[in-house]
Design an enzyme around this catalytic site. Structure first.
Site, short mmCIF file in Angstrom:
data_model
loop_
_atom_site.label_atom_id
_atom_site.label_comp_id
_atom_site.label_asym_id
_atom_site.label_seq_id
_atom_site.Cartn_x
_atom_site.Cartn_y
_atom_site.Cartn_z
N LYS A 76 -12.43 105.64 45.64
CA LYS A 76 -11.09 106.21 45.80
C LYS A 76 -10.62 106.67 44.43
CE LYS A 76 -6.50 105.00 47.62
NZ LYS A 76 -5.65 103.90 48.15
N SER B 213 -3.37 105.08 52.46
CA SER B 213 -3.65 106.11 51.46
C SER B 213 -5.14 106.32 51.18
CB SER B 213 -2.95 105.73 50.14
OG SER B 213 -3.52 104.55 49.59
N SER C 40 -3.24 100.32 53.08
CA SER C 40 -3.99 101.53 52.73
C SER C 40 -5.50 101.42 52.88
CB SER C 40 -3.66 101.95 51.30
OG SER C 40 -2.37 102.54 51.28
#
Lengths: 507, 99, 482
Positions: free
Chosen positions: A90, A173, A197
């Site tokens: 990420k 996210s 997330s």
């Protein structure tokens, strides 16, 4: 070797991208496939299928260098547990050899002089970094529509799409991570979970993800959103893979992160196959109220039946402050964020406005240009609740209720060993559906926020499909440090079901 | 409670954000929507409850870990300044600061 | 002038906030060096620059120094204290917030005691808390721009805050000097004011006696005792003038300009009033076990006030002399060496606080560089004590030693013939001669006039060229005249 590098890898067990991390690691260890072949296979897929917008940055030289080093260690029989296994990160984790943007215009092209601890630990275990994955700006969002960065294969910022239905969001996210794993663009990815997330996008994309106890994984090198909530975790296709990855990611970081716990490294795979006969699973009635859509309810209840078949006992429990966790979280997280994001001022790094009249103007224009709407909203909320005359009524009150919420869990764990419920009230929604209604997005986080506020480990595993044939995930929440138990419960379920190995059409 | 546009202006200034009138107005509406769901929270009786700053503190005692006083960071000015918007002779440049 | 109680009918009220840089090798939250004077930003590591992803890790050495200070001024060492974020934007503040302590500081209460002239004063401390220093802004040589050097960012500071207990600029300066003495004495701060290791902010207000506290103005970054005095004196008179002219004082942060000798309000940081303090989620509570405090206590050097008390008890010195002699470790050491060697602590004290200090001040050199060492001074004092020489003669010897004319006390006494005449036969001879030619004085003496006796003593001293021991002269004269 170089010959092998050019031709398509001929994997004896079907296509490499269909293999789990566990299977791939075994193939690599047996030298049936080289790390370079594996890396090239996935880089080729990523290049060939950019339409999901999952990847923000590749650096093939760096990837292949890591792969070659892995092959050398495999040859020298000094391989780590993940030696040669491709993984993607990420873009909230900073990396030396890939830009690190947190999905923000503020950090376009930012190069970190160091690797995040989690990135370094995975590299140390032998994993090969494929690149950086899209996410909501500074991890603020649950739809991945808040990224300001342009994915590879596109010429302008583009929301990440859900591989099960490209007109829908992947969740957020960590949406790029979830989409990439579901689309077999990488065997596994890192994610971060502040209010859900990891769990929510895992649920929306039909994969498995776990957020460990707060403090298990070092936050050093994770671009901070909310310091008292942020935790890193793995996202992969199975609990078994997550256990392997989590074992490599966790561990104390005394020299770098004061909030990392003094717990020895742990093998989270060790209990995977334990029986769950007699396991007491708490069912919080507040997680099954009218806010929960029928399709998700049905899938989760079917999964609970399966658990009963496996010998688990279902116990009704209460988490009375579940609803309060929304305002509490959306005060605490923005408060911390408003302060964490003050370092983005155009002085030392990152975006600086091109035109300004003086210092104050430079600050304002830089920050107004560099931050997106959702980030600005949260900075405004956070600044307000910490400001003079409002601190007690909002921030302090929220921190007190946070303790009550954490205590509610300790009450509940007297009656049960772990807690099960939905991850989100619905399946993944359509891109744009809620994008101009921030509060609607916040409300959808209701089931993931309580465990985040308490710092408890939580995970999401696929348990079926709901409306529009979209995946549904079930959430498992354990008490502090009970990750092995969570993964054990998830693995036993996945040993009896195949929801986690289903593929989106066309993948 | 409801935020006025002057509240928005004050907060934006504190946060060093520049909000054009239209954006400020939309911000005001959205923040007031949000604080609508916050009202419930304010009514909760929290008398005698300790705030929780560090989650694991509900479960075990936590104390700040202390590091020995040793220097181990070499000079990495070049690497550390590679993203700087404006530099001169190793200094970060900003518009004149008036004291 | 401002040591007097009232100025133009106004009472002065002063409180101090002092930032003492702690003498650690590495920074408070990073492992970069704190050494002064390095090339710009070469000692600003990723953590100091607040690069994305960096986090603070606390330096044990800084905490230990805070504990030492607390013990030195009789404070309570908080078993649990909290680091908080003070949020404001400034180019020399990399994170956009300063990690400090707000609601629960590590050092609580305590007092600093000192003499103002010979009046004993005690200034109460509110607290002392740990925090990080900011970087430096260089305004010169950048046209229209400011250069930022973050080498200093993250240097550990102990901010020491007093109650508004001081009533004159002189008292405030005396407090600052005493505080400076304490932190350098226990070695937690190098005290270098030019380099900014010891910076004072003075909160100054004035009021009519009995009136509530007036509005204060804070004079920032006073880094010399001289400027400190000037700045406060100017500020006091300025405030009184405002009030006399019917203008109200507005709370403000002001800077002192050494060139003009004036203070002026700062233009920046106006709107920084709302610091949005909150506990730093990156740093769990600082827990200090009692065992740690006890260990630090047992390892601490003898404190000036403890040493002063011992000087009073063991050497029978006055509190004033004792406190003067404990102004610095050097002076205290010099005194003890001298006193032990000559067994005359009171004489030693007088000579060190008197002749020695006078000359040091005149030549502006440190005691350790003084040409007269403790051993020499001790010998000199012994010669006075055993009546070998008179006080006046001793001063001449001291002069000779100081000027480097000779290093040997006895040699100087010999060569200058300063020995007192202590053998009575020779003295009696002189007295007889004097009496023989002073019949008139003898009559007057017998008639009961003491003046006449003193005259005779004078004659004898003169005849002995000052070498006679006055006491002995008195005694012999009395005997011969009776």
């Amino acid at each position: 070797m170089s010959a092998a590098m050019d031709k398509k890898p001929s994997a004896p067990h079907g296509d490499l991208h269909d293999l789990s991390v566990t299977e791939l690691a075994a193939l690599l260890r047996d030298r049936k496939v080289s790390a370079v072949e594996a890396a090239q296979h996935f880089l080729a897929r990523i290049r060939a299928q950019p339409q999901l917008g999952a990847f923000l940055a590749l650096n093939e030289d760096a990837t292949l260098n890591q792969a070659r080093a892995a092959d050398e260690r495999l040859a020298a029989a000094s391989a780590g547990p993940l030696e040669g296994v491709p993984i993607a990160h990420k873009d909230i984790f900073v990396t030396r050899d890939w830009p690190s943007t947190a999905g923000s215009k503020m950090l376009s092209g930012y190069r970190s002089p160091f690797d995040a601890t989690v990135v370094a630990k995975l590299k140390g275990a032998g994993a090969v970094n494929l690149g950086k994955l899209n996410c909501d700006e500074f991890a603020m969002g649950s739809s991945n529509e808040n990224s300001a960065q342009t994915p590879i294969g596109f010429s302008a910022p583009e929301p990440v799409k859900n591989p099960w239905d490209v007109s829908r969001i992947p969740g957020g996210s960590s949406g790029g991570s979830a989409a990439a794993v579901a689309a077999r663009l990488t065997p596994a990815a890192t994610g971060t979970d502040t209010g859900g997330s990891i769990r929510q996008p895992a649920s929306f994309c039909g994969i498995t993800g776990i957020k460990p106890t707060y403090g298990r994984a070092s936050r050093y090198g994770m671009i901070a959103f909310a310091s008292s909530l942020d935790q890193a975790g793995p996202m992969a296709r199975s609990a078994q893979d997550c256990a392997l990855l989590l074992s490599a990611m966790c561990g104390p970081d005394p020299d770098r992160d004061s909030t990392s716990l003094d717990l020895p490294e742990e093998d989270f795979s060790r209990q995977l196959n334990d029986s769950i006969e007699g396991l007491r699973i708490g069912i919080p009635k507040e997680f099954f109220g009218e806010g929960l859509s029928a399709d998700v309810r049905a899938a989760v209840q079917a999964a609970l039946k399966e658990y009963e078949k496996l010998g688990a006992k279902l116990v009704e429990i209460s988490l009375p402050r579940t609803e309060l966790s929304i305002p509490v979280y959306y005060i605490i997280a923005p408060a911390e964020a408003s302060s964490n994001l003050s370092r983005f001022d155009g002085v030392k790094f990152g975006h600086r406005a091109a035109h300004y009249s003086d210092l104050a103007d430079m600050y304002q224009k830089t920050r107004s240009e560099g931050f997106g709407d959702e980030v600005k909203r949260r900075i405004m909320i956070g600044t307000y609740v910490l400001s003079h005359g409002y601190y007690d009524a909002y921030y302090l009150q929220a921190q007190k209720i946070r303790r009550m919420i954490a205590d509610d869990f300790q009450q509940a764990f007297r009656q049960c060993d772990l807690i099960a419920g939905p991850v989100a009230p619905t399946v993944a929604w359509k891109i744009g559906e809620k994008s101009d209604d921030p509060v609607a997005n916040y409300l959808a986080d209701i089931f993931t926020l309580p465990a985040s506020l308490a710092g408890l480990p939580g995970m999401s595993l696929p348990v079926g499909f709901g409306a529009a044939a979209m995946p549904v995930g079930m959430q498992l929440i354990g008490n502090y440090f009970s990750e092995s138990r969570l993964l054990n419960a998830a693995h036993r379920f996945q040993s009896e079901t195949d929801w986690h190995s289903r593929k989106p059409a066309g993948i | 409670m409801s935020l006025t546009s002057s509240d928005i202006a004050r907060i934006a200034k504190l946060a060093r954000l520049e909000l054009p009138a239209a954006e400020a107005e939309r911000m005001r509406t959205q923040l007031n929507d949000f604080f609508g769901i916050v009202e419930k929270m304010r009514a909760v009786d929290t008398a005698g409850i300790e705030p929780l700053e560090h989650p694991v503190a509900t479960f075990q005692d936590i104390a700040l870990r202390l590091r020995e006083d040793r220097v181990s960071e070499p000079n990495q000015r070049e690497a550390n300044q590679q993203n700087a918007p404006a530099l001169e002779r190793g200094l970060f440049l900003v518009p004149k600061v008036i004291e | 002038m401002t040591s007097s109680k009232l100025i133009q009918g106004y009472e002065v009220v002063i409180g101090f906030e002092t930032h003492a840089q702690l003498s650690t090798k590495s920074k408070i939250f990073s492992r970069a060096s704190t050494a002064f004077g390095a090339e710009p930003n070469t000692q600003a590591c990723a953590v100091d620059l607040a690069l994305p992803g960096t986090l603070p890790v606390m330096n044990k050495g800084a905490v230990e120094r805070a504990i030492e200070f607390g013990l030195a001024v009789g404070s309570h060492i908080a078993p649990r204290s909290i680091f908080a974020r003070k949020n404001y934007f400034y180019p020399d503040l990399p994170k956009g917030y300063q990690i400090s302590q707000f609601e629960i500081p590590v050092v609580q209460g305590g007092a600093v005691e000192f003499f103002l002239g010979d009046e004993k004063k005690s200034v109460r401390l509110v607290r002392a808390h740990l925090e990080e220093d900011a970087g430096k802004s260089l305004h010169e040589d950048f046209i229209g721009q400011t250069g930022i050097d973050l080498n200093r960012a993250g240097t550990p500071l102990l901010e020491i805050v007093t109650e508004p207990d001081m009533r004159s600029s002189a008292e405030a300066v005396a407090y600052a000097k005493e505080l400076h003495k304490i932190v350098t004495w226990i070695g937690i701060c190098d005290g270098n004011m030019q380099e900014g290791s010891f910076r004072c902010d003075a909160n100054v207000s004035v009021r009519k006696p009995g009136a509530p506290l007036g509005t204060r103005r804070e004079i920032k970054n006073l880094n010399s005792f001289k400027f400190m005095q000037q700045a406060m004196d100017y500020e006091i008179l300025w405030q009184i003038e405002q009030l006399e002219d019917g203008r109200a004082i507005e709370q403000a942060t002001v800077l002192f300009n050494p060139d003009t000798g004036e203070t002026r309000a700062m233009r920046s940081k106006e709107d920084a009033a709302d610091y949005r303090y909150f506990p730093d989620p990156d740093l769990p509570p600082l827990v200090i076990a009692n065992e740690w405090v006890q260990r630090v206590r047992s390892e601490m050097t003898e404190l000036p006030r403890v040493m002063a008390a011992r000087f009073c008890a063991d050497y029978g010195l006055s509190e004033y002399d004792a406190s003067t002699l404990t102004q610095s470790k050097d002076m205290a050491g010099y005194f003890e060496a001298t006193a032990k060697a000559c067994g005359q602590p009171k004489l030693a004290a007088n000579w060190i606080t008197g002749e020695m200090s006078r000359r040091l001040n005149a030549t502006d050199i440190g005691l350790m560089q003084a040409p007269v060492g403790a051993a020499q001074l001790a010998t000199l004092i012994s010669r006075i004590a055993d009546a070998t020489i008179s006080n006046n003669a001793a001063k001449q010897v001291f002069e000779a030693l100081w000027s480097g004319e000779s290093a040997d006390v006895d040699a100087v006494i010999e060569s200058k013939g300063l020995k007192q005449m202590n053998d009575s036969s020779a003295l009696e001879k002189i007295i007889d001669d004097v009496l023989a030619v002073n019949a008139k004085n003898i009559e007057e003496f017998r008639a009961g006039k003491d003046r006449a006796f003193n005259a005779l003593v004078g004659q004898v001293m003169k005849a002995s060229k000052g070498q006679a021991n006055p006491a002995q002269v008195n005694e012999l004269l009395k005997r011969k005249l009776s």
